[in-house]
Enzyme design. Structure first.
Site, PDB file in Angstrom:
ATOM      1  CB  SER A  83     112.957  13.430  21.961  1.00  0.00           C
ATOM      2  OG  SER A  83     113.528  12.164  21.886  1.00  0.00           O
ATOM      3  CG  ASP A 179     114.052   9.754  28.935  1.00  0.00           C
ATOM      4  OD1 ASP A 179     114.255   8.834  28.117  1.00  0.00           O
ATOM      5  OD2 ASP A 179     113.977  10.950  28.597  1.00  0.00           O
ATOM      6  CG  HIS A 209     111.566   9.980  25.986  1.00  0.00           C
ATOM      7  ND1 HIS A 209     112.685  10.769  26.031  1.00  0.00           N
ATOM      8  CD2 HIS A 209     111.092  10.086  24.722  1.00  0.00           C
ATOM      9  CE1 HIS A 209     112.899  11.314  24.850  1.00  0.00           C
ATOM     10  NE2 HIS A 209     111.929  10.926  24.036  1.00  0.00           N
TER      11      HIS A 209
END
Length: 246
Positions: A83, A179, A209
């Protein structure tokens, strides 16, 4: 000596720490046979851009300088992150290329953030709520990390905006279908491919995610980590020793 994998945790530039992603780092270590250096970088809002980024670059250079002390090979350093940490990894790869090294043999980016959302891609609308990470949360994270929006399109903030991707390291991207960061992850892979960077993109259907946290329960999570580790081992073997021309 082992290849070295310098890892940057996610958390929207503002949260989590090395302990939060230990479940992933231990598997990356075991399954790739790499020495994993997990970095505790400074977090926003107390330390906004570029503090955390500078820490990540400094840690990468530390790993290179002290490789032998940790049974690592200074000629075989790769980067990885999840991320926001994947965003930092992508930018460290740029800065290492442009600012005197060290040489990075590969980068593994798990559901990366690659672009400050000055305009929202389709995945922000499709998966902006109800799928874990929300659009409102992501916007808040960016605001804490980058209070000065004049930097939004700088490639050290938004690696998707790099003008020249030639010479960036071989890249392995893991993207979740459900996501909000799906589209920018795919776009980053496409940008690297157009620059003729050796790029592998794996899009995992039906997951959201952060799905790697379900390794041991969710088959896609184990498959994603094992695939990345296999790719790392293959690319580590192919690294030419210093001074060898091809």
């Amino acid at each position: 000596p082992h290849p070295i994998l310098v890892f940057f945790h996610g958390g929207g530039f503002v949260a989590l720490d090395v302990d939060s992603l230990d479940y992933l780092c231990t598997r990356l270590c075991a399954w790739s046979s790499a020495c994993v250096v997990s970095v505790e970088y400074r977090l926003a809002p107390e330390n906004p851009f570029p503090a955390g980024l500078d820490d990540c670059l400094a840690a990468t250079r530390w790993a290179f300088a002290h490789a032998r002390e940790i049974d690592g090979d200074p000629a075989k350093i790769a980067l990885a992150g999840t991320s926001a940490g994947a965003c930092l990894a992508a930018v460290v790869s740029q800065r290492a290329r442009d600012e005197g090294g060290p040489r990075i043999f590969g980068q593994v980016l798990f559901y990366p953030a690659t672009n400050f959302p000055t305009s929202l891609p389709e995945s922000h609308h499709t998966y902006g709520s109800g799928y874990g990470l929300t659009r409102a949360q992501m916007m808040w994270f960016w605001q804490q990390y980058l209070p000065d929006r004049s930097w939004a399109n700088h490639p050290h903030v938004s690696p998707l905006q790099v003008r020249n991707a030639v010479g960036l390291p071989p890249s392995y991207l893991v993207v979740a279908e459900c996501d909000i960061l799906h589209d920018e992850g795919v776009a980053y892979a496409d940008m690297l491919t157009r620059a003729e960077v050796d790029t592998t993109l794996q899009v995992y259907a039906g997951v959201n995610h952060g799905f790697l946290q379900f390794v041991g329960t969710l088959p896609q999570a184990q498959e994603a980590i094992q695939g990345a580790c296999h790719w790392l081992k293959q690319h580590a073997v192919s690294v030419e020793p210093p001074g060898v021309c091809t």
